[in-house]
Scaffold this motif. Structure first.
Motif, short mmCIF file in Angstrom:
data_model
loop_
_atom_site.label_atom_id
_atom_site.label_comp_id
_atom_site.label_asym_id
_atom_site.label_seq_id
_atom_site.Cartn_x
_atom_site.Cartn_y
_atom_site.Cartn_z
N PHE A 1 5.49 8.69 2.22
CA PHE A 1 4.96 7.38 2.59
C PHE A 1 5.40 6.35 1.56
CE2 PHE A 1 1.87 9.69 0.05
CZ PHE A 1 1.61 8.80 -0.99
N GLU A 2 5.34 5.09 1.95
CA GLU A 2 5.61 3.99 1.04
C GLU A 2 4.31 3.56 0.38
OE1 GLU A 2 8.55 2.81 0.26
OE2 GLU A 2 9.65 4.07 1.70
N VAL A 3 4.35 3.37 -0.93
CA VAL A 3 3.14 3.01 -1.67
C VAL A 3 2.48 1.73 -1.13
CG1 VAL A 3 2.28 2.21 -3.92
CG2 VAL A 3 3.70 4.27 -3.78
N PRO A 4 3.24 0.66 -0.83
CA PRO A 4 2.58 -0.55 -0.29
C PRO A 4 1.82 -0.28 1.00
CG PRO A 4 4.79 -1.08 -1.03
CD PRO A 4 4.68 0.41 -1.09
N GLU A 5 2.36 0.61 1.86
CA GLU A 5 1.64 0.92 3.10
C GLU A 5 0.35 1.69 2.80
OE1 GLU A 5 2.17 3.15 7.44
OE2 GLU A 5 3.77 3.30 5.94
N LEU A 6 0.42 2.65 1.89
CA LEU A 6 -0.78 3.38 1.52
C LEU A 6 -1.86 2.44 1.00
CD1 LEU A 6 -2.43 5.96 0.83
CD2 LEU A 6 -1.20 6.00 -1.36
N LEU A 7 -1.49 1.55 0.10
CA LEU A 7 -2.47 0.63 -0.48
C LEU A 7 -3.03 -0.32 0.58
CD1 LEU A 7 -0.80 -0.22 -3.91
CD2 LEU A 7 -2.72 1.32 -3.46
N ALA A 8 -2.18 -0.74 1.51
CA ALA A 8 -2.66 -1.62 2.58
C ALA A 8 -3.68 -0.91 3.46
CB ALA A 8 -1.48 -2.12 3.43
N ARG A 9 -3.44 0.37 3.73
CA ARG A 9 -4.39 1.14 4.55
C ARG A 9 -5.71 1.35 3.80
NH1 ARG A 9 -2.01 4.37 8.94
NH2 ARG A 9 0.18 3.78 9.20
N ILE A 10 -5.63 1.61 2.51
CA ILE A 10 -6.85 1.76 1.71
C ILE A 10 -7.64 0.45 1.70
CG2 ILE A 10 -7.76 2.12 -0.61
CD1 ILE A 10 -6.84 4.68 0.63
N ARG A 11 -6.94 -0.68 1.54
CA ARG A 11 -7.63 -1.98 1.55
C ARG A 11 -8.30 -2.23 2.90
NH1 ARG A 11 -2.96 -3.61 -1.39
NH2 ARG A 11 -1.98 -4.45 0.51
N ALA A 12 -7.61 -1.88 3.99
CA ALA A 12 -8.18 -2.08 5.33
C ALA A 12 -9.43 -1.23 5.52
CB ALA A 12 -7.13 -1.75 6.39
N LEU A 13 -9.39 0.02 5.08
CA LEU A 13 -10.55 0.89 5.21
C LEU A 13 -11.70 0.39 4.35
CD1 LEU A 13 -8.84 4.40 5.22
CD2 LEU A 13 -9.86 3.22 7.17
N THR A 14 -11.38 -0.11 3.16
CA THR A 14 -12.42 -0.63 2.26
C THR A 14 -13.08 -1.86 2.87
OG1 THR A 14 -11.19 0.18 0.34
CG2 THR A 14 -12.89 -1.47 -0.07
#
Length: 212
Positions: A98-111
């Motif tokens: 996975f791409e790190v920016p996508e992972l962080l974006a998904r974490i932000r969305a879930l948060t």
């Protein structure tokens, strides 16, 4: 929960830089224990964990009405694997690599979703109170639910657009009870307490959350 030590160290460091406080475990049994005994906003679960598979971890967390947002992180990226992950109770699913920016974006969305929910989930004009385990009615009334009633409506409400099969609900909510009729029984109990519109029957497929 990640058993690849190199990836786990990278994720812990990455989340720390982003300002998140994290716990890391490398097997499913310890991950399940932490998920049941501590309060998390988001849980990241690798599917291929030792001791207890990631899918089983998610199912057991949802059986105990743990309402943290769950991101399943896995090397299994086929559509069938994604469906299995979401059906187990995960909120999102990201395949490796996975791409790190996508992972962080998904974490932000879930948060954000956790923050917006503020311990309640909308049911039309009513709200499911996850702290008090009941339903807040529009006029200020409150309907308490039994443990299994709450677990069932909570599982449906977490994914309001999804149609949940009886087999899936039997596995996730009722700990793999022998008969799928237990699902129908508790749907009946919810409708008796909250009205017939609270759970919608999708003929030939299963159940979907309704409205109040």
């Amino acid at each position: 929960m990640e058993d690849d030590n190199e990836l786990a160290e990278m994720l812990v460091d990455l989340f720390a830089v982003e300002g998140y406080s994290t716990d890391h475990v490398a097997d499913g049994q310890r991950g399940l224990h932490l998920g049941l005994t501590r309060s998390y906003r988001v849980i990241v679960v690798d599917r291929g964990l030792p001791a207890l598979d990631g899918l089983d971890v998610v199912v057991r967390l949802r059986q105990r009405a743990v309402d943290a947002r769950i991101l399943m992180l896995t090397a299994l990226g086929d559509t069938a694997d994604l469906v299995d992950g979401l059906d187990s109770g995960a909120d999102d699913y990201l395949a490796k690599p996975f791409e790190v920016p996508e992972l962080l974006a998904r974490i932000r969305a879930l948060t954000r979703r956790v923050t917006d929910d503020a311990d309640t989930i909308p049911l039309g004009t009513a709200r499911l109170d996850t702290a008090l385990r009941g339903v807040r009615l529009p006029g200020g009334g409150f309907v308490p639910l039994s443990g299994r009633e709450f677990a069932l409506i909570h599982s449906l409400a977490l994914r309001p657009r999804a149609v949940h099969s009886r087999a899936q609900l039997r596995r996730v909510v009722f700990d793999g009870a022998d008969s799928e009729s237990i699902v129908d029984t508790y749907v009946h109990y919810l409708r008796r307490k909250l009205g017939t519109a609270v759970v919608r029957t999708v003929h030939g497929l299963g159940y979907q959350i309704g409205t109040l």
